[in-house]
Design an enzyme around this catalytic site. Structure first.
Site, mmCIF file in Angstrom:
data_model
loop_
_atom_site.group_PDB
_atom_site.id
_atom_site.type_symbol
_atom_site.label_atom_id
_atom_site.label_comp_id
_atom_site.label_asym_id
_atom_site.label_seq_id
_atom_site.Cartn_x
_atom_site.Cartn_y
_atom_site.Cartn_z
ATOM 1 N N ASP A 30 3.282 7.516 4.536
ATOM 2 C CA ASP A 30 1.919 7.059 4.225
ATOM 3 C C ASP A 30 1.062 8.262 3.859
ATOM 4 O O ASP A 30 1.201 9.337 4.432
ATOM 5 C CB ASP A 30 1.290 6.298 5.400
ATOM 6 C CG ASP A 30 0.218 5.330 4.932
ATOM 7 O OD1 ASP A 30 0.473 4.106 4.924
ATOM 8 O OD2 ASP A 30 -0.886 5.801 4.555
ATOM 9 N N LEU A 153 6.002 -12.373 6.027
ATOM 10 C CA LEU A 153 5.616 -12.344 7.451
ATOM 11 C C LEU A 153 4.142 -12.698 7.628
ATOM 12 O O LEU A 153 3.329 -12.506 6.726
ATOM 13 C CB LEU A 153 5.915 -10.977 8.070
ATOM 14 C CG LEU A 153 5.188 -9.726 7.556
ATOM 15 C CD1 LEU A 153 3.773 -9.613 8.070
ATOM 16 C CD2 LEU A 153 5.978 -8.490 7.949
ATOM 17 N N GLY A 256 -10.661 -26.297 9.897
ATOM 18 C CA GLY A 256 -11.365 -25.164 10.490
ATOM 19 C C GLY A 256 -12.386 -24.585 9.544
ATOM 20 O O GLY A 256 -12.850 -25.269 8.624
ATOM 21 N N GLY A 260 -8.945 -17.220 5.545
ATOM 22 C CA GLY A 260 -9.369 -15.842 5.272
ATOM 23 C C GLY A 260 -8.149 -14.962 5.346
ATOM 24 O O GLY A 260 -7.031 -15.415 5.075
ATOM 25 N N CYS A 263 -4.350 -12.002 2.750
ATOM 26 C CA CYS A 263 -3.472 -12.495 1.687
ATOM 27 C C CYS A 263 -4.020 -13.677 0.896
ATOM 28 O O CYS A 263 -4.174 -13.588 -0.315
ATOM 29 C CB CYS A 263 -2.103 -12.848 2.277
ATOM 30 S SG CYS A 263 -1.230 -11.383 2.847
ATOM 31 N N ARG A 331 -9.939 -8.594 7.500
ATOM 32 C CA ARG A 331 -10.086 -8.750 6.050
ATOM 33 C C ARG A 331 -10.402 -10.208 5.696
ATOM 34 O O ARG A 331 -9.679 -11.113 6.068
ATOM 35 C CB ARG A 331 -8.812 -8.269 5.341
ATOM 36 C CG ARG A 331 -8.687 -6.748 5.367
ATOM 37 C CD ARG A 331 -7.432 -6.241 4.699
ATOM 38 N NE ARG A 331 -6.266 -6.314 5.552
ATOM 39 C CZ ARG A 331 -5.071 -5.798 5.236
ATOM 40 N NH1 ARG A 331 -4.919 -5.189 4.089
ATOM 41 N NH2 ARG A 331 -4.048 -5.898 6.066
HETATM 42 N N1 LIG Z 1 -0.681 -8.139 5.785
HETATM 43 C C1 LIG Z 1 0.089 -9.188 5.635
HETATM 44 O O1 LIG Z 1 0.119 -10.118 6.458
HETATM 45 C C2 LIG Z 1 0.998 -9.311 4.431
HETATM 46 C C3 LIG Z 1 2.016 -10.267 4.423
HETATM 47 C C4 LIG Z 1 2.855 -10.348 3.313
HETATM 48 C C5 LIG Z 1 2.645 -9.511 2.210
HETATM 49 N N2 LIG Z 1 1.621 -8.608 2.249
HETATM 50 C C6 LIG Z 1 1.467 -7.719 1.094
HETATM 51 O O2 LIG Z 1 2.009 -6.440 1.421
HETATM 52 C C7 LIG Z 1 1.254 -5.397 0.794
HETATM 53 C C8 LIG Z 1 0.761 -4.424 1.845
HETATM 54 O O3 LIG Z 1 -0.166 -5.113 2.676
HETATM 55 P P1 LIG Z 1 -0.646 -4.515 4.071
HETATM 56 O O4 LIG Z 1 -1.442 -5.574 4.731
HETATM 57 O O5 LIG Z 1 0.525 -3.921 4.772
HETATM 58 O O6 LIG Z 1 -1.608 -3.342 3.539
HETATM 59 P P2 LIG Z 1 -2.276 -2.160 4.385
HETATM 60 O O7 LIG Z 1 -3.560 -1.860 3.702
HETATM 61 O O8 LIG Z 1 -2.266 -2.494 5.835
HETATM 62 O O9 LIG Z 1 -1.274 -0.933 4.179
HETATM 63 C C9 LIG Z 1 -1.081 -0.265 2.974
HETATM 64 C C10 LIG Z 1 -0.754 1.197 3.295
HETATM 65 O O10 LIG Z 1 -0.319 1.858 2.118
HETATM 66 C C11 LIG Z 1 -0.778 3.194 2.188
HETATM 67 N N3 LIG Z 1 -0.710 3.783 0.839
HETATM 68 C C12 LIG Z 1 -1.448 3.471 -0.257
HETATM 69 N N4 LIG Z 1 -1.041 4.214 -1.312
HETATM 70 C C13 LIG Z 1 -0.016 4.982 -0.893
HETATM 71 C C14 LIG Z 1 0.831 5.943 -1.509
HETATM 72 N N5 LIG Z 1 0.711 6.243 -2.809
HETATM 73 N N6 LIG Z 1 1.764 6.561 -0.759
HETATM 74 C C15 LIG Z 1 1.897 6.267 0.544
HETATM 75 N N7 LIG Z 1 1.137 5.359 1.191
HETATM 76 C C16 LIG Z 1 0.193 4.727 0.485
HETATM 77 C C17 LIG Z 1 -2.174 3.081 2.752
HETATM 78 O O11 LIG Z 1 -2.630 4.306 3.304
HETATM 79 C C18 LIG Z 1 -1.963 1.988 3.827
HETATM 80 O O12 LIG Z 1 -1.627 2.568 5.074
HETATM 81 C C19 LIG Z 1 0.159 -6.111 0.012
HETATM 82 O O13 LIG Z 1 0.588 -6.292 -1.310
HETATM 83 C C20 LIG Z 1 0.031 -7.454 0.704
HETATM 84 O O14 LIG Z 1 -0.451 -8.453 -0.148
HETATM 85 C C21 LIG Z 1 0.814 -8.477 3.332
#
Ligand SMILES: NC(=O)c1ccc[n+]([C@@H]2O[C@H](COP(=O)([O-])OP(=O)(O)OC[C@H]3O[C@@H](n4cnc5c(N)ncnc54)[C@H](O)[C@@H]3O)[C@@H](O)[C@H]2O)c1
Length: 441
Positions: A30, A153, A256, A260, A263, A331
């Site tokens: 990260d 997930l 509800g 939100g 996603c 979020r």
């Molecule tokens: N949160 C969920 O429940 C969920 C579920 C399914 C899919 N997703 C998808 O997964 C993806 C990630 O979501 P998230 O909630 O984990 O996001 P998040 O914001 O929690 O995490 C993203 C991470 O990527 C890091 N990052 C950004 N650019 C980078 C780079 N160039 N090199 C290294 N690290 C970098 C950021 O610092 C951050 O820690 C999104 O596309 C989201 O839509 C999320």
């Protein structure tokens, strides 16, 4: 297998820890140095049940590492997952792919041999094609394969969802991509998790279609709830009555305050953008988005109605701030527009959330915070349940009522029923539980 995970957020950290738990060697990367330092010190950057123990045990077994340096992180990897954020771009709702493409460029420059690059982030159709082009432009070694493996997930149940998924979707254009992903997920399909191999574009679209469908179920039941209120029916019972039909299913039929989270809001908008670019109308999803926006905006009016029509000078206690229980993720949480509108209407708002305060405070200017539900209820005209945390399911309603100066329990998650509330001297205002002729406090 050695795997690298670029992006150590919700998805990257959970996926990385689970893949390490299957026996793979995983390095999570990260850009956020503070996040990496925190994790190395044993402090989780997110609140997710079971995560801390899973991360700790896999670090101790030497299978899970963390670094800020991409080149170091991919040193031994055969597969590199991209799990960076894809937020909605301000103004137009497009998925912002800056983080994805920046990561791909950096990756291309750091690669010394062909790898399988797997997109786990939710990305619009065609992103995999563009990733392949960028890799080629930036001189990534020939033979590099680009696959799509969207993640399904849910926050709050993320580890279980990753380890016992309903399905795994893999979009790959070559045997190498398919074989490497098959090997990565082998421990799971030994447990009978269906693994679906398809094209990259189909996999990318499958993720958006899944989220749009779930968002549609929520908006559907919320509209049915409005109808229940008007005609004196109970949405909980309607939901049960339809949900027992296998073709419909019981999940995502809880009326509800509107959906939100990190996603659904952004993914429905991004799907509409994809459709617009393709020149194909998506009227259902477009309506789902506006139904949800209206719903979130209307929640403060429910509180006002329960208080006789005006919020001016009223004290409102809000229980639950995160977009759902068992996460500290704020979020697009429905609590944010609700509290803003309550304040605009002249109410004083005091909130309590079991874990979300730190994330919530910067987003809720002017809102006071209490240490527990009863302290929040002190002197309140109304208590509003916004997130259905377990601890709000068994409140001592007598104690709650004795702390309040008013009597309104606005239950946006239908945690209680009218009779339970009335026994404690409270007036219950649920969602979609039509009580014809019901007067406000
Ligand atoms: N949160 C969920 O429940 C969920 C579920 C399914 C899919 N997703 C998808 O997964 C993806 C990630 O979501 P998230 O909630 O984990 O996001 P998040 O914001 O929690 O995490 C993203 C991470 O990527 C890091 N990052 C950004 N650019 C980078 C780079 N160039 N090199 C290294 N690290 C970098 C950021 O610092 C951050 O820690 C999104 O596309 C989201 O839509 C999320």
């Amino acid at each position: 297998m050695h795997i690298a995970m670029i992006g150590t957020g919700y998805v990257g950290l959970v996926s990385g820890a689970c893949l390490a738990d299957f026996g793979h060697h995983v390095t999570c990367i990260d850009k956020d140095a503070a996040k990496i330092d925190k994790i190395k010190a044993g402090v989780m950057p997110i609140w997710e049940p079971g995560l801390e123990a899973l991360v700790k045990s896999n670090i101790e077994r030497g299978r899970l590492n963390f670094t800020q340096e991409l080149a170091e992180g991919i040193k031994d990897a055969e597969a590199v997952f991209i799990a960076v954020g894809t937020p909605a771009r301000r103004g137009d709702g497009h998925a912002d792919l800056t983080y994805v493409y920046d990561a791909v460029r950096e990756l291309a420059r750091a690669m010394s041999r062909p790898l399988v690059v797997v997109t786990k982030s939710t990305v619009p159709v065609g992103t995999g094609d563009r990733i392949a082009e960028i890799l080629a432009e930036e001189g990534a070694p020939e033979g590099t394969s680009v696959a799509s493996n969207p993640e399904f997930l849910r926050e709050g149940a993320a580890i279980r969802d990753f380890k016992i998924p309903d399905r795994i979707v893999v979009g790959a254009e070559d045997d190498k991509g398919r074989e490497v992903l098959k090997e990565i997920y082998r421990p799971l399909f030994l447990n009978q998790a269906p693994i679906l191999f398809t094209s990259r574009r189909t996999a990318e679209l499958t993720k958006y279609a899944a989220n749009a469908f779930l968002a549609m179920k929520i908006s559907f039941i919320n509209e049915v709830a409005n109808l229940c209120e008007a005609v004196g029916a109970d949405v909980q019972e309607v939901a049960r009555g339809i949900g027992l039909d296998n073709r419909i299913g019981p999940k995502f039929l809880h009326a509800g305050p509107g959906y939100g989270g990190s996603c659904f809001p952004k993914d429905t908008l991004a799907l509409l953008q994809t459709a617009e670019e393709a020149g194909v109308e998506q009227r259902i999803i477009s309506t789902v988005v506006s139904v949800n926006d209206d719903r979130k905006a209307a929640m403060a009016d429910r509180v006002a109605n329960a208080l006789g029509g005006s919020l001016e000078g009223k004290r409102v206690a809000v229980l639950g701030l995160t977009f759902k229980p068992n996460t500290d993720d704020m979020r697009d949480a429905p609590s944010i527009p609700l509290i803003k509108r309550l304040q605009e209407g002249g109410a004083d708002v005091i909130a309590f959330d079991p874990v979300g305060r730190q994330q919530a405070e910067p987003l809720l200017p002017g809102c006071a915070f209490a240490e527990n539900s009863y302290a929040a209820a002190e002197g309140a005209d109304a208590v509003v349940i916004v997130t259905e945390w377990d601890e709000f399911r068994a409140l001592d309603l007598d104690q709650l009522a004795s702390r309040m100066r008013g009597r309104a329990l606005v239950d946006l998650r239908n945690v209680y029923d009218r009779l339970e509330a009335e026994r404690a001297g409270l007036l219950h205002f649920g969602v979609g539980r039509g009580q014809i002729g019901r007067k406000p406090v």
